[in-house]
Design a protein around this motif. Structure first.
Motif, PDB file in Angstrom:
ATOM      1  N   LYS A 130       0.265  -1.113  -0.008  1.00 41.69           N
ATOM      2  CA  LYS A 130       0.120  -0.284  -0.097  1.00 41.69           C
ATOM      3  C   LYS A 130       1.071   1.591  -0.554  1.00 41.69           C
ATOM      4  O   LYS A 130       0.728   2.043  -0.611  1.00 41.69           O
ATOM      5  CB  LYS A 130      -0.777   0.316   1.534  1.00 41.69           C
ATOM      6  N   MET A 131       1.529   1.429   0.634  1.00 40.79           N
ATOM      7  CA  MET A 131       3.434   2.690   1.259  1.00 40.79           C
ATOM      8  C   MET A 131       3.475   2.493  -0.325  1.00 40.79           C
ATOM      9  O   MET A 131       3.964   3.765  -0.598  1.00 40.79           O
ATOM     10  CB  MET A 131       3.559   2.297   2.331  1.00 40.79           C
ATOM     11  N   ALA A 132       3.890   0.951  -0.692  1.00 37.26           N
ATOM     12  CA  ALA A 132       4.600   1.339  -2.203  1.00 37.26           C
ATOM     13  C   ALA A 132       4.065   2.016  -2.505  1.00 37.26           C
ATOM     14  O   ALA A 132       4.779   3.316  -3.909  1.00 37.26           O
ATOM     15  CB  ALA A 132       4.818  -0.239  -2.253  1.00 37.26           C
ATOM     16  N   ILE A 133       2.170   1.483  -2.906  1.00 41.04           N
ATOM     17  CA  ILE A 133       1.866   2.151  -4.702  1.00 41.04           C
ATOM     18  C   ILE A 133       1.762   3.616  -4.286  1.00 41.04           C
ATOM     19  O   ILE A 133       1.622   4.600  -5.311  1.00 41.04           O
ATOM     20  CB  ILE A 133       0.650   1.100  -4.545  1.00 41.04           C
ATOM     21  N   GLU A 134       1.330   4.191  -2.697  1.00 41.54           N
ATOM     22  CA  GLU A 134       1.617   6.031  -2.828  1.00 41.54           C
ATOM     23  C   GLU A 134       3.228   6.314  -2.793  1.00 41.54           C
ATOM     24  O   GLU A 134       2.561   7.635  -3.118  1.00 41.54           O
ATOM     25  CB  GLU A 134       1.186   5.775  -1.354  1.00 41.54           C
ATOM     26  N   LYS A 189     -11.255  21.702  -7.293  1.00 41.87           N
ATOM     27  CA  LYS A 189     -10.203  21.290  -7.973  1.00 41.87           C
ATOM     28  C   LYS A 189      -9.649  20.341  -6.966  1.00 41.87           C
ATOM     29  O   LYS A 189      -8.727  20.084  -6.498  1.00 41.87           O
ATOM     30  CB  LYS A 189      -9.998  22.559  -8.322  1.00 41.87           C
ATOM     31  N   SER A 190     -10.012  21.142  -5.481  1.00 38.52           N
ATOM     32  CA  SER A 190      -9.549  20.666  -4.058  1.00 38.52           C
ATOM     33  C   SER A 190      -9.316  19.223  -3.569  1.00 38.52           C
ATOM     34  O   SER A 190      -9.002  18.781  -3.628  1.00 38.52           O
ATOM     35  CB  SER A 190      -8.954  22.294  -3.133  1.00 38.52           C
ATOM     36  N   LEU A 191     -10.878  18.702  -4.156  1.00 39.43           N
ATOM     37  CA  LEU A 191     -11.438  18.180  -3.754  1.00 39.43           C
ATOM     38  C   LEU A 191     -10.609  16.974  -3.870  1.00 39.43           C
ATOM     39  O   LEU A 191     -10.278  15.941  -2.735  1.00 39.43           O
ATOM     40  CB  LEU A 191     -12.736  17.598  -3.337  1.00 39.43           C
ATOM     41  N   LYS A 192     -10.387  16.671  -4.877  1.00 39.91           N
ATOM     42  CA  LYS A 192      -9.781  14.734  -5.434  1.00 39.91           C
ATOM     43  C   LYS A 192      -7.577  15.495  -4.940  1.00 39.91           C
ATOM     44  O   LYS A 192      -7.413  14.322  -4.219  1.00 39.91           O
ATOM     45  CB  LYS A 192      -8.878  15.834  -7.308  1.00 39.91           C
ATOM     46  N   GLU A 193      -7.340  16.691  -4.291  1.00 39.77           N
ATOM     47  CA  GLU A 193      -6.092  16.970  -3.766  1.00 39.77           C
ATOM     48  C   GLU A 193      -6.348  16.577  -2.030  1.00 39.77           C
ATOM     49  O   GLU A 193      -5.636  15.237  -1.627  1.00 39.77           O
ATOM     50  CB  GLU A 193      -5.568  18.136  -3.940  1.00 39.77           C
ATOM     51  N   ALA A 194      -7.587  16.809  -1.442  1.00 39.05           N
ATOM     52  CA  ALA A 194      -8.034  16.609  -0.121  1.00 39.05           C
ATOM     53  C   ALA A 194      -8.312  15.063  -0.391  1.00 39.05           C
ATOM     54  O   ALA A 194      -7.740  14.519   0.966  1.00 39.05           O
ATOM     55  CB  ALA A 194      -9.209  17.770   0.303  1.00 39.05           C
ATOM     56  N   THR A 195      -9.272  14.318  -1.142  1.00 44.01           N
ATOM     57  CA  THR A 195      -9.193  13.117  -0.862  1.00 44.01           C
ATOM     58  C   THR A 195      -7.378  12.241  -0.356  1.00 44.01           C
ATOM     59  O   THR A 195      -7.823  11.648  -0.090  1.00 44.01           O
ATOM     60  CB  THR A 195     -10.055  12.225  -1.883  1.00 44.01           C
ATOM     61  N   TYR A 196      -6.750  12.857  -1.187  1.00 46.31           N
ATOM     62  CA  TYR A 196      -5.564  11.577  -1.882  1.00 46.31           C
ATOM     63  C   TYR A 196      -4.957  11.791   0.319  1.00 46.31           C
ATOM     64  O   TYR A 196      -4.137  10.931   0.607  1.00 46.31           O
ATOM     65  CB  TYR A 196      -4.957  12.271  -2.112  1.00 46.31           C
ATOM     66  N   HIS A 197      -5.109  13.542   0.052  1.00 46.54           N
ATOM     67  CA  HIS A 197      -4.670  13.951   1.736  1.00 46.54           C
ATOM     68  C   HIS A 197      -5.041  12.979   2.090  1.00 46.54           C
ATOM     69  O   HIS A 197      -3.878  12.980   3.808  1.00 46.54           O
ATOM     70  CB  HIS A 197      -4.639  15.328   1.939  1.00 46.54           C
ATOM     71  N   LEU A 198      -6.162  12.650   2.521  1.00 49.03           N
ATOM     72  CA  LEU A 198      -6.991  12.352   4.121  1.00 49.03           C
ATOM     73  C   LEU A 198      -6.300  10.499   3.483  1.00 49.03           C
ATOM     74  O   LEU A 198      -6.548  10.036   4.895  1.00 49.03           O
ATOM     75  CB  LEU A 198      -8.359  12.157   3.117  1.00 49.03           C
ATOM     76  N   ARG A 199      -6.759   9.672   2.586  1.00 50.46           N
ATOM     77  CA  ARG A 199      -5.549   8.720   2.604  1.00 50.46           C
ATOM     78  C   ARG A 199      -4.273   8.828   3.441  1.00 50.46           C
ATOM     79  O   ARG A 199      -4.258   7.641   3.506  1.00 50.46           O
ATOM     80  CB  ARG A 199      -5.667   8.327   1.234  1.00 50.46           C
ATOM     81  N   TRP A 200      -3.474   9.482   2.927  1.00 52.98           N
ATOM     82  CA  TRP A 200      -2.291   9.802   2.836  1.00 52.98           C
ATOM     83  C   TRP A 200      -2.551   9.481   4.402  1.00 52.98           C
ATOM     84  O   TRP A 200      -1.559   8.798   5.010  1.00 52.98           O
ATOM     85  CB  TRP A 200      -1.061  10.326   2.697  1.00 52.98           C
ATOM     86  N   SER A 201      -3.086  10.218   5.354  1.00 52.24           N
ATOM     87  CA  SER A 201      -3.274  10.472   6.647  1.00 52.24           C
ATOM     88  C   SER A 201      -3.576   9.472   7.265  1.00 52.24           C
ATOM     89  O   SER A 201      -3.129   9.284   8.881  1.00 52.24           O
ATOM     90  CB  SER A 201      -3.524  11.902   7.220  1.00 52.24           C
ATOM     91  N   SER A 202      -4.690   9.050   6.966  1.00 49.24           N
ATOM     92  CA  SER A 202      -6.010   7.852   7.676  1.00 49.24           C
ATOM     93  C   SER A 202      -4.723   7.087   7.745  1.00 49.24           C
ATOM     94  O   SER A 202      -4.570   6.214   8.500  1.00 49.24           O
ATOM     95  CB  SER A 202      -6.613   7.759   7.380  1.00 49.24           C
ATOM     96  N   GLU A 203      -3.874   6.004   6.650  1.00 50.79           N
ATOM     97  CA  GLU A 203      -2.953   5.993   6.666  1.00 50.79           C
ATOM     98  C   GLU A 203      -2.056   5.251   8.104  1.00 50.79           C
ATOM     99  O   GLU A 203      -1.936   4.675   7.870  1.00 50.79           O
ATOM    100  CB  GLU A 203      -2.048   5.243   4.912  1.00 50.79           C
ATOM    101  N   ASP A 234      -7.415  17.313   7.537  1.00 51.41           N
ATOM    102  CA  ASP A 234      -7.503  16.113   5.829  1.00 51.41           C
ATOM    103  C   ASP A 234      -9.180  16.035   5.772  1.00 51.41           C
ATOM    104  O   ASP A 234      -9.777  15.958   5.526  1.00 51.41           O
ATOM    105  CB  ASP A 234      -7.220  15.433   5.657  1.00 51.41           C
ATOM    106  N   THR A 235      -9.751  15.438   7.274  1.00 60.37           N
ATOM    107  CA  THR A 235     -10.745  14.735   7.258  1.00 60.37           C
ATOM    108  C   THR A 235     -11.885  15.737   7.493  1.00 60.37           C
ATOM    109  O   THR A 235     -12.384  16.168   6.375  1.00 60.37           O
ATOM    110  CB  THR A 235     -10.653  13.859   9.061  1.00 60.37           C
ATOM    111  N   TYR A 236     -11.336  17.152   7.350  1.00 58.94           N
ATOM    112  CA  TYR A 236     -12.657  18.354   7.764  1.00 58.94           C
ATOM    113  C   TYR A 236     -12.004  19.223   6.428  1.00 58.94           C
ATOM    114  O   TYR A 236     -13.355  18.709   6.122  1.00 58.94           O
ATOM    115  CB  TYR A 236     -11.871  19.177   8.532  1.00 58.94           C
ATOM    116  N   ASN A 237     -11.291  18.963   6.042  1.00 55.62           N
ATOM    117  CA  ASN A 237     -11.242  19.303   4.498  1.00 55.62           C
ATOM    118  C   ASN A 237     -11.728  18.671   3.236  1.00 55.62           C
ATOM    119  O   ASN A 237     -12.752  19.470   2.019  1.00 55.62           O
ATOM    120  CB  ASN A 237      -9.359  20.280   4.156  1.00 55.62           C
TER     121      ASN A 237
END
Lengths: 96, 270
Positions: free
Chosen positions: A34-38, B147-161, B123-126
């Motif tokens: 997962k992290m590798a893809i990100e 435009k920002s929503l696409k970015e925010a979706t990825y930010h949330l994925r990153w920080s949640s993980e 990120d969750t808020y945003n």
């Protein structure tokens, strides 16, 4: 250099928007797939390089031995007849 | 009011972006260094769009209002000289008390867990905020949100993980992630208490009713913390003030660094 606290190495393959196949883009470190893809997304697609990512842990890639390149590849050197360049194509076949 | 509202959104974006950019060159590994720098640039990009829009609104104000909109002498000098202000002036020349970002985004990085916790809360808020602002009656804000929503979706994925990775990791990572989640908790309430500008804009269908985002936010945070084997912090007293310009001392340090060059050498370019 092989520290057991270090994350494993992954090979990254990217398919560009117009491309049909995934091409090797480079490698990176990550804790899991997962992290590798990100990480691959962040490191290798930030300049619009691609629309699809494959990652594979480097240890799963088996490579041919460079010392054997003589016996593996040289025999093909004098077999030019394996290229389909000796056929005469009929005019009617347009898109080959 | 729309100017105040636009700046309120822009300031959140600039300050969280600046905080994340502080990791540039200091990330724990190269890949995450780049990941955070990408994210910082997303926030900065959103800040630019919003400051451009804010500058445009400011330049259309009646002259008398331009004089009193901000305390900054540097901006007043521009106005007196008949010059239009730019996105850069909004970021570099306003004084601390004219910034309307939440206290959460100005909190220091401290360590990876704090950085992740702050990003996760924001990120969750945003994510929910941009999802709602997309439907704004104001087409510029709606376009920025989309435009920002696409970015925010990825930010949330990153920080949640990362919350899950550290929470459900080793004993030490669990403990440190829980600590960061707890310590920053008191800065989360402010996001859902509407300022005057936020209320006015929500009433006109331009802004988002932030009080309505709270339950969505709570539910998402609860789910992720459960995944991460982390305890949800107890509801309690919440810090407030950023939206009214009453900031923690952290903002002063940020602006000192961020604004130094333009304050010391006005109009400098390189």
């Amino acid at each position: 250099m092989n520290n057991k606290n270090e994350w494993p190495l992954w090979e990254v393959f990217i398919r560009s928007k117009a491309g049909l196949d995934h091409k090797h883009a480079g490698s990176l470190h990550a804790a899991d797939e997962k992290m590798a893809i990100e990480n691959a997304r962040d490191v290798y697609t930030r300049r619009q390089e691609g629309v699809s990512i494959w990652v594979v842990e480097s240890k799963h890639i088996h490579a041919s031995d460079p010392d054997e390149s003589g016996s593996l590849y040289d025999p093909a050197n004098d077999k030019i007849y394996r290229h389909p360049t000796f056929y005469n194509l009929p005019e009617e076949v347009k898109y080959m | 009011m729309k100017l105040a509202y636009t700046l309120r959104l822009a300031d959140d974006a600039l300050i969280i972006g600046h905080r994340l950019s502080e990791w540039c060159g200091h990330g724990p590994i190269l890949e995450q260094d780049i990941a955070l720098t990408n994210t910082a640039l997303d926030h900065l990009g959103r800040a630019r769009s919003l400051y451009q829009y804010a500058a445009q609104q400011f330049n259309e104000l009646p002259e008398a209002e331009k004089q009193t909109a901000f305390t900054s002498v540097a901006i007043q000098n521009l106005v007196n000289a008949g010059a239009a202000v730019s996105e850069d002036d909004m970021a570099f020349l306003r004084d601390g008390w004219d910034f309307r970002n939440t206290l959460l985004v100005e909190q220091p990085n401290i360590d990876w867990a704090y950085t992740v916790a702050r990003a996760f809360y924001f990120d969750t808020y945003n994510y929910f905020f941009c999802s709602a602002l997309k439907n704004s009656a104001d087409t510029t804000l709606a376009a920025i949100a989309e435009k920002s929503l696409k970015e925010a979706t990825y930010h949330l994925r990153w920080s949640s993980e990362w919350v899950v990775r550290l929470g459900d990791g080793t004993d030490e990572s669990h403990e440190r992630m829980q600590k960061a989640i707890n310590e920053l908790w008191s800065y989360t309430g402010e996001m859902f208490v509407a300022s005057d500008a936020e209320k006015a804009m929500a009433d006109q269908g331009i802004g988002v009713d932030v009080s309505k985002l709270k339950s969505l936010w709570m539910q998402r945070v609860q789910e992720t913390l459960a995944d991460a084997t982390l305890a949800m912090p107890q509801a309690g007293w919440m810090q407030q003030g950023g939206k009214d310009g009453r900031h923690s001392e952290n903002l002063g340090y940020i602006l000192t660094e961020l604004q130094f060059m333009q304050r010391a050498y006005p109009g400098m370019e390189w």
